[in-house]
Motif scaffolding. Structure first.
Motif, PDB file in Angstrom:
ATOM      1  N   ARG A   1      67.344 -36.346 108.411  1.00  0.00           N
ATOM      2  CA  ARG A   1      66.241 -35.388 108.440  1.00  0.00           C
ATOM      3  C   ARG A   1      64.921 -36.146 108.364  1.00  0.00           C
ATOM      4  NH1 ARG A   1      66.870 -31.730 103.595  1.00  0.00           N
ATOM      5  NH2 ARG A   1      67.582 -33.690 102.719  1.00  0.00           N
ATOM      6  N   LYS A   2      63.872 -35.506 108.858  1.00  0.00           N
ATOM      7  CA  LYS A   2      62.530 -36.101 108.827  1.00  0.00           C
ATOM      8  C   LYS A   2      61.699 -35.391 107.778  1.00  0.00           C
ATOM      9  CE  LYS A   2      63.157 -37.083 113.657  1.00  0.00           C
ATOM     10  NZ  LYS A   2      64.505 -36.521 113.714  1.00  0.00           N
ATOM     11  N   MET A   3      60.842 -36.152 107.097  1.00  0.00           N
ATOM     12  CA  MET A   3      60.022 -35.576 106.036  1.00  0.00           C
ATOM     13  C   MET A   3      58.583 -36.059 106.173  1.00  0.00           C
ATOM     14  SD  MET A   3      60.352 -35.891 101.878  1.00  0.00           S
ATOM     15  CE  MET A   3      59.906 -37.625 101.786  1.00  0.00           C
ATOM     16  N   PHE A   4      57.668 -35.096 106.115  1.00  0.00           N
ATOM     17  CA  PHE A   4      56.250 -35.395 105.989  1.00  0.00           C
ATOM     18  C   PHE A   4      55.856 -35.083 104.562  1.00  0.00           C
ATOM     19  CE2 PHE A   4      56.550 -34.593 110.534  1.00  0.00           C
ATOM     20  CZ  PHE A   4      55.831 -35.668 111.041  1.00  0.00           C
ATOM     21  N   GLU A   5      55.025 -35.945 103.996  1.00  0.00           N
ATOM     22  CA  GLU A   5      54.569 -35.766 102.620  1.00  0.00           C
ATOM     23  C   GLU A   5      53.060 -35.983 102.584  1.00  0.00           C
ATOM     24  OE1 GLU A   5      55.816 -37.488  98.230  1.00  0.00           O
ATOM     25  OE2 GLU A   5      56.553 -38.467 100.034  1.00  0.00           O
ATOM     26  N   PHE A   6      52.377 -35.104 101.864  1.00  0.00           N
ATOM     27  CA  PHE A   6      50.912 -35.136 101.797  1.00  0.00           C
ATOM     28  C   PHE A   6      50.503 -34.705 100.398  1.00  0.00           C
ATOM     29  CE2 PHE A   6      46.697 -33.301 102.411  1.00  0.00           C
ATOM     30  CZ  PHE A   6      46.091 -34.165 103.320  1.00  0.00           C
TER      31      PHE A   6
ATOM     32  N   ARG B   1      50.989 -31.098  96.310  1.00  0.00           N
ATOM     33  CA  ARG B   1      51.890 -31.974  97.067  1.00  0.00           C
ATOM     34  C   ARG B   1      52.607 -31.120  98.102  1.00  0.00           C
ATOM     35  NH1 ARG B   1      57.493 -34.282  95.310  1.00  0.00           N
ATOM     36  NH2 ARG B   1      57.816 -35.845  96.930  1.00  0.00           N
ATOM     37  N   TYR B   2      52.613 -31.574  99.350  1.00  0.00           N
ATOM     38  CA  TYR B   2      53.213 -30.856 100.477  1.00  0.00           C
ATOM     39  C   TYR B   2      54.399 -31.664 100.984  1.00  0.00           C
ATOM     40  CZ  TYR B   2      53.324 -29.484 105.502  1.00  0.00           C
ATOM     41  OH  TYR B   2      53.675 -29.096 106.768  1.00  0.00           O
ATOM     42  N   LEU B   3      55.535 -31.010 101.141  1.00  0.00           N
ATOM     43  CA  LEU B   3      56.707 -31.616 101.775  1.00  0.00           C
ATOM     44  C   LEU B   3      57.123 -30.739 102.941  1.00  0.00           C
ATOM     45  CD1 LEU B   3      59.026 -32.610  98.777  1.00  0.00           C
ATOM     46  CD2 LEU B   3      57.509 -34.088 100.101  1.00  0.00           C
ATOM     47  N   ASP B   4      57.280 -31.333 104.095  1.00  0.00           N
ATOM     48  CA  ASP B   4      57.802 -30.653 105.280  1.00  0.00           C
ATOM     49  C   ASP B   4      59.048 -31.425 105.678  1.00  0.00           C
ATOM     50  OD1 ASP B   4      58.384 -29.470 107.711  1.00  0.00           O
ATOM     51  OD2 ASP B   4      56.521 -30.064 108.682  1.00  0.00           O
ATOM     52  N   ILE B   5      60.222 -30.822 105.498  1.00  0.00           N
ATOM     53  CA  ILE B   5      61.490 -31.475 105.814  1.00  0.00           C
ATOM     54  C   ILE B   5      62.160 -30.674 106.920  1.00  0.00           C
ATOM     55  CG2 ILE B   5      63.747 -32.186 104.941  1.00  0.00           C
ATOM     56  CD1 ILE B   5      62.423 -32.388 102.146  1.00  0.00           C
ATOM     57  N   TYR B   6      62.507 -31.366 108.020  1.00  0.00           N
ATOM     58  CA  TYR B   6      63.132 -30.652 109.129  1.00  0.00           C
ATOM     59  C   TYR B   6      64.270 -31.460 109.740  1.00  0.00           C
ATOM     60  CZ  TYR B   6      60.340 -33.467 112.423  1.00  0.00           C
ATOM     61  OH  TYR B   6      59.775 -34.484 113.133  1.00  0.00           O
TER      62      TYR B   6
ATOM     63  N   GLU C   1      58.778 -26.041 104.621  1.00  0.00           N
ATOM     64  CA  GLU C   1      57.599 -26.632 104.000  1.00  0.00           C
ATOM     65  C   GLU C   1      57.519 -26.109 102.573  1.00  0.00           C
ATOM     66  OE1 GLU C   1      54.156 -25.591 106.290  1.00  0.00           O
ATOM     67  OE2 GLU C   1      55.000 -26.420 108.126  1.00  0.00           O
ATOM     68  N   THR C   2      57.295 -26.998 101.628  1.00  0.00           N
ATOM     69  CA  THR C   2      57.133 -26.609 100.227  1.00  0.00           C
ATOM     70  C   THR C   2      55.849 -27.228  99.710  1.00  0.00           C
ATOM     71  OG1 THR C   2      59.534 -26.631  99.939  1.00  0.00           O
ATOM     72  CG2 THR C   2      58.194 -26.598  97.935  1.00  0.00           C
ATOM     73  N   VAL C   3      55.058 -26.429  98.995  1.00  0.00           N
ATOM     74  CA  VAL C   3      53.864 -26.933  98.316  1.00  0.00           C
ATOM     75  C   VAL C   3      54.128 -26.856  96.816  1.00  0.00           C
ATOM     76  CG1 VAL C   3      51.421 -26.550  97.818  1.00  0.00           C
ATOM     77  CG2 VAL C   3      52.284 -26.269 100.154  1.00  0.00           C
ATOM     78  N   PHE C   4      53.876 -27.973  96.163  1.00  0.00           N
ATOM     79  CA  PHE C   4      53.966 -28.062  94.712  1.00  0.00           C
ATOM     80  C   PHE C   4      52.553 -28.099  94.161  1.00  0.00           C
ATOM     81  CE2 PHE C   4      57.704 -29.897  96.534  1.00  0.00           C
ATOM     82  CZ  PHE C   4      58.744 -29.504  95.710  1.00  0.00           C
ATOM     83  N   PHE C   5      52.325 -27.416  93.052  1.00  0.00           N
ATOM     84  CA  PHE C   5      51.035 -27.478  92.372  1.00  0.00           C
ATOM     85  C   PHE C   5      51.292 -27.982  90.955  1.00  0.00           C
ATOM     86  CE2 PHE C   5      47.605 -25.471  89.829  1.00  0.00           C
ATOM     87  CZ  PHE C   5      46.553 -26.189  90.366  1.00  0.00           C
TER      88      PHE C   5
ATOM     89  N   GLY D   1      55.839 -17.597 101.678  1.00  0.00           N
ATOM     90  CA  GLY D   1      54.852 -17.100 100.745  1.00  0.00           C
ATOM     91  C   GLY D   1      54.927 -17.795  99.403  1.00  0.00           C
ATOM     92  N   LEU D   2      54.275 -17.196  98.429  1.00  0.00           N
ATOM     93  CA  LEU D   2      54.236 -17.749  97.077  1.00  0.00           C
ATOM     94  C   LEU D   2      55.613 -17.684  96.430  1.00  0.00           C
ATOM     95  CD1 LEU D   2      50.932 -16.201  95.680  1.00  0.00           C
ATOM     96  CD2 LEU D   2      51.284 -18.540  96.535  1.00  0.00           C
ATOM     97  N   LEU D   3      55.872 -18.620  95.538  1.00  0.00           N
ATOM     98  CA  LEU D   3      57.124 -18.625  94.772  1.00  0.00           C
ATOM     99  C   LEU D   3      56.853 -18.091  93.380  1.00  0.00           C
ATOM    100  CD1 LEU D   3      58.462 -22.117  95.809  1.00  0.00           C
ATOM    101  CD2 LEU D   3      59.238 -19.897  96.609  1.00  0.00           C
TER     102      LEU D   3
END
Length: 164
Positions: A46-51, A57-62, A72-76, A162-164
């Motif tokens: 799988r490929k992952m983008f992290e920002f 923190r943003y993770l996009d795993i596909y 895509e998951t955003v952590f705060f 949406g929001l978790l």
């Protein structure tokens, strides 16, 4: 400290523009993209983008190429706060998927704070046109995007989150 939705939207725009929309698809090793984005090939392929920026923190795993699926998951402040799942594919194989995806990246660079899910409602360049129909807001949304080439549908993607 509570998460501000305007800051989340601003962060999402930065993360999306600074990751996949700026990437070169064929690369196969971890690399920095822009100032804070990184692309990694995970051990399972799988490929992952992290920002990361300002406590977010943003993770996009596909997975896959055509079709592809991802999340895509955003952590705060270290806690999961927002997610979006998506699934798409080039539907007309008379066109090379790589060419369609290169146009898609151009469209996705026009994501807005008011709709920080995917691209704008409409974007066109040459024979390509991108359309994005979305319902909802950053708290809860769903949408469908398509690409046409010379007026013919060649790509589609569905997403929701949406929001978790």
């Amino acid at each position: 400290m509570s998460m501000d939705l305007n800051q989340l939207a601003d962060f999402l725009v930065s993360a999306k523009i600074g990751s996949f929309a700026q990437s070169d698809l064929p690369r196969d090793e971890a690399q920095d993209i822009g100032d804070r984005a990184k692309r990694t090939i995970l051990p399972d392929g799988r490929k992952m983008f992290e920002f990361e920026q300002n406590g977010f923190r943003y993770l996009d795993i596909y997975s896959g190429f055509n079709p592809f699926k991802g999340k895509e998951t955003v952590f705060f402040l270290g806690q999961p706060a927002w997610e979006m799942v998506y699934q798409g594919e080039v539907t007309d194989l008379a066109l090379e998927p790589q060419i369609v995806y290169e146009f898609l990246k151009k469209a996705l660079r026009h994501v807005t704070i008011g709709r920080p899910f995917r691209g704008p409602s409409h974007f066109g360049e040459g024979e390509f046109e991108y359309f994005n129909k979305a319902e909802g807001n950053i708290k809860k949304f769903r949408g469908h995007e398509t690409i046409q080439f010379n007026g013919q549908a060649v790509y589609q993607l569905d997403y929701h989150g949406g929001l978790l």
